[in-house]
Design a protein around this motif. Structure first.
Motif, mmCIF file in Angstrom:
data_model
loop_
_atom_site.group_PDB
_atom_site.id
_atom_site.type_symbol
_atom_site.label_atom_id
_atom_site.label_comp_id
_atom_site.label_asym_id
_atom_site.label_seq_id
_atom_site.Cartn_x
_atom_site.Cartn_y
_atom_site.Cartn_z
ATOM 1 N N UNK A 48 0.874 -1.165 0.000
ATOM 2 C CA UNK A 48 0.000 0.000 0.000
ATOM 3 C C UNK A 48 0.914 1.218 0.000
ATOM 4 N N UNK A 49 0.669 2.150 -0.922
ATOM 5 C CA UNK A 49 1.537 3.325 -1.064
ATOM 6 C C UNK A 49 0.690 4.586 -0.942
ATOM 7 N N UNK A 50 1.009 5.399 0.061
ATOM 8 C CA UNK A 50 0.317 6.669 0.266
ATOM 9 C C UNK A 50 1.290 7.800 -0.066
ATOM 10 N N UNK A 51 0.888 8.651 -1.018
ATOM 11 C CA UNK A 51 1.715 9.785 -1.429
ATOM 12 C C UNK A 51 1.269 11.004 -0.624
ATOM 13 N N UNK A 52 2.202 11.560 0.147
ATOM 14 C CA UNK A 52 1.859 12.592 1.112
ATOM 15 C C UNK A 52 2.736 13.831 0.954
ATOM 16 N N UNK A 53 2.255 14.907 1.544
ATOM 17 C CA UNK A 53 3.001 16.154 1.588
ATOM 18 C C UNK A 53 4.027 16.166 2.698
ATOM 19 N N UNK B 262 0.968 -1.824 12.365
ATOM 20 C CA UNK B 262 1.098 -1.217 11.041
ATOM 21 C C UNK B 262 2.381 -0.410 10.929
ATOM 22 N N UNK B 263 2.714 0.304 11.980
ATOM 23 C CA UNK B 263 3.930 1.121 11.930
ATOM 24 C C UNK B 263 5.176 0.249 11.744
ATOM 25 N N UNK B 264 5.134 -0.974 12.236
ATOM 26 C CA UNK B 264 6.269 -1.880 12.053
ATOM 27 C C UNK B 264 6.400 -2.349 10.608
ATOM 28 N N UNK B 265 5.314 -2.284 9.850
ATOM 29 C CA UNK B 265 5.322 -2.779 8.478
ATOM 30 C C UNK B 265 5.725 -1.726 7.446
ATOM 31 N N UNK B 266 5.853 -0.475 7.860
ATOM 32 C CA UNK B 266 6.030 0.590 6.874
ATOM 33 C C UNK B 266 7.458 1.106 6.802
ATOM 34 N N UNK B 267 7.768 1.695 5.654
ATOM 35 C CA UNK B 267 8.951 2.535 5.574
ATOM 36 C C UNK B 267 8.571 3.787 4.806
ATOM 37 N N UNK B 268 9.320 4.854 5.033
ATOM 38 C CA UNK B 268 8.992 6.159 4.479
ATOM 39 C C UNK B 268 10.171 6.670 3.667
ATOM 40 N N UNK B 269 9.866 7.150 2.473
ATOM 41 C CA UNK B 269 10.880 7.776 1.632
ATOM 42 C C UNK B 269 10.612 9.275 1.599
ATOM 43 N N UNK B 270 11.556 10.050 2.119
ATOM 44 C CA UNK B 270 11.456 11.510 2.088
ATOM 45 C C UNK B 270 12.165 12.032 0.845
ATOM 46 N N UNK C 289 12.224 21.074 -8.871
ATOM 47 C CA UNK C 289 12.326 22.497 -9.202
ATOM 48 C C UNK C 289 11.925 23.401 -8.036
ATOM 49 N N UNK C 290 10.805 23.126 -7.419
ATOM 50 C CA UNK C 290 10.328 23.957 -6.314
ATOM 51 C C UNK C 290 10.974 23.589 -4.986
ATOM 52 N N UNK C 291 11.484 22.353 -4.888
ATOM 53 C CA UNK C 291 12.013 21.866 -3.621
ATOM 54 C C UNK C 291 10.935 21.479 -2.633
ATOM 55 N N UNK C 292 9.671 21.410 -3.086
ATOM 56 C CA UNK C 292 8.570 21.041 -2.200
ATOM 57 C C UNK C 292 8.798 19.649 -1.615
ATOM 58 N N UNK C 293 8.523 19.507 -0.315
ATOM 59 C CA UNK C 293 8.756 18.246 0.379
ATOM 60 C C UNK C 293 7.626 17.246 0.101
ATOM 61 N N UNK C 294 8.014 16.001 -0.066
ATOM 62 C CA UNK C 294 7.071 14.914 -0.254
ATOM 63 C C UNK C 294 7.493 13.729 0.614
ATOM 64 N N UNK C 295 6.502 12.959 1.061
ATOM 65 C CA UNK C 295 6.739 11.725 1.792
ATOM 66 C C UNK C 295 5.968 10.598 1.122
ATOM 67 N N UNK C 296 6.656 9.528 0.832
ATOM 68 C CA UNK C 296 6.016 8.322 0.302
ATOM 69 C C UNK C 296 5.984 7.287 1.423
ATOM 70 N N UNK C 297 4.782 6.858 1.772
ATOM 71 C CA UNK C 297 4.611 5.866 2.844
ATOM 72 C C UNK C 297 4.306 4.518 2.206
ATOM 73 N N UNK C 298 5.157 3.546 2.445
ATOM 74 C CA UNK C 298 4.994 2.196 1.921
ATOM 75 C C UNK C 298 4.674 1.256 3.077
ATOM 76 N N UNK C 299 3.580 0.506 2.950
ATOM 77 C CA UNK C 299 3.201 -0.465 3.984
ATOM 78 C C UNK C 299 3.088 -1.852 3.335
ATOM 79 N N UNK C 300 3.861 -2.780 3.829
ATOM 80 C CA UNK C 300 3.888 -4.140 3.275
ATOM 81 C C UNK C 300 2.818 -4.986 3.929
ATOM 82 N N UNK C 301 2.081 -5.740 3.129
ATOM 83 C CA UNK C 301 1.045 -6.613 3.677
ATOM 84 C C UNK C 301 1.634 -7.981 4.001
#
Length: 223
Positions: free
Chosen positions: A179-184, A198-206, A211-223
């Motif tokens: 499951x992949x949640x694309x976040x700000x 659930x928190x044990x199953x996830x990793x986050x890519x910052x 161009x803008x340098x806007x921050x994004x977080x990708x939350x990956x949760x393995x089933x």
């Protein structure tokens, strides 16, 4: 649309084509020239049709390139080479259509409840001549005829509440799928609401948009 038409769109957008190449390189994404052209064609469709229809608020081509096309492609390096992907609340086709263009070995299902958005996506898929991707107009968890189907990846950049996305999408994630949640930029309150399991199953890519340098977080949760 014919190959000559795609080439015409690319030829008329040389500054954007260069920006696209620069942005993809910054995200460590390597795509063929044909896929670059299709991404530019999809951007053209967004600006020409989706903007007047109220499906996007962005009318600046460079901003739309970064916030729609490049942003949608940020999960690509972590997605499987093959398999099935379900895009929940796809809107005008984001992130599902750019991801399909970039990795055409994925089978993609776009879920969108609103008629105007679903109609635009159906039109765009025809213009882009994309195969192995479908639009389903429904609400996930309510009237979607997916039955027992599962997907290697279930993704969304539209649902603002992480808990709600997980509760809706989790039944459709295949065993060992993601499951992949694309976040700000701010995700701490949403992460705090998750169970310890659930928190044990996830990793986050910052990351930051190129161009803008806007921050994004990708939350990956393995089933």
């Amino acid at each position: 649309m014919t190959t000559s038409s795609i080439d015409s769109v690319s030829a008329n957008n040389q500054p954007l084509a260069k920006k696209l190449a620069t942005g993809l390189k910054a995200l460590d994404i390597d795509l063929s020239a044909e896929r670059h052209q299709k991404l530019l064609l999809y951007l053209d469709l967004l600006l020409r049709y989706a903007r007047p229809l109220g499906l996007t608020s962005l009318d600046d081509p460079l901003m739309a390139l970064e916030r729609h096309i490049l942003d949608s492609l940020t999960p690509l390096p972590w997605l499987p080479d093959e398999g099935r992907l379900l895009d929940v609340g796809s809107g005008a086709g984001l992130p599902g259509i750019p991801l399909k263009i970039a990795r055409d070995t994925l089978e993609v299902m776009l879920i969108e409840a609103r008629r105007r958005r679903a109609s635009f996506m159906t039109y765009a898929l025809g213009v882009l001549d994309l195969k192995g991707i479908k639009v389903l107009r429904c609400h996930l968890g309510q009237d979607c005829p997916l039955k027992e189907e599962t997907y290697e990846v279930v993704i969304s950049r539209a649902l603002s509440d992480l808990d709600r996305f997980i509760s809706l999408a989790w039944p459709y994630v295949a065993p060992d799928g993601w499951l992949v949640a694309m976040k700000g930029p701010e995700i701490r309150p949403e992460l705090a609401s998750l169970s310890p399991a659930l928190r044990e199953k996830l990793f986050i890519k910052n990351l930051r948009l190129p161009f803008s340098g806007a921050k994004r977080n990708l939350i990956f949760i393995r089933k």
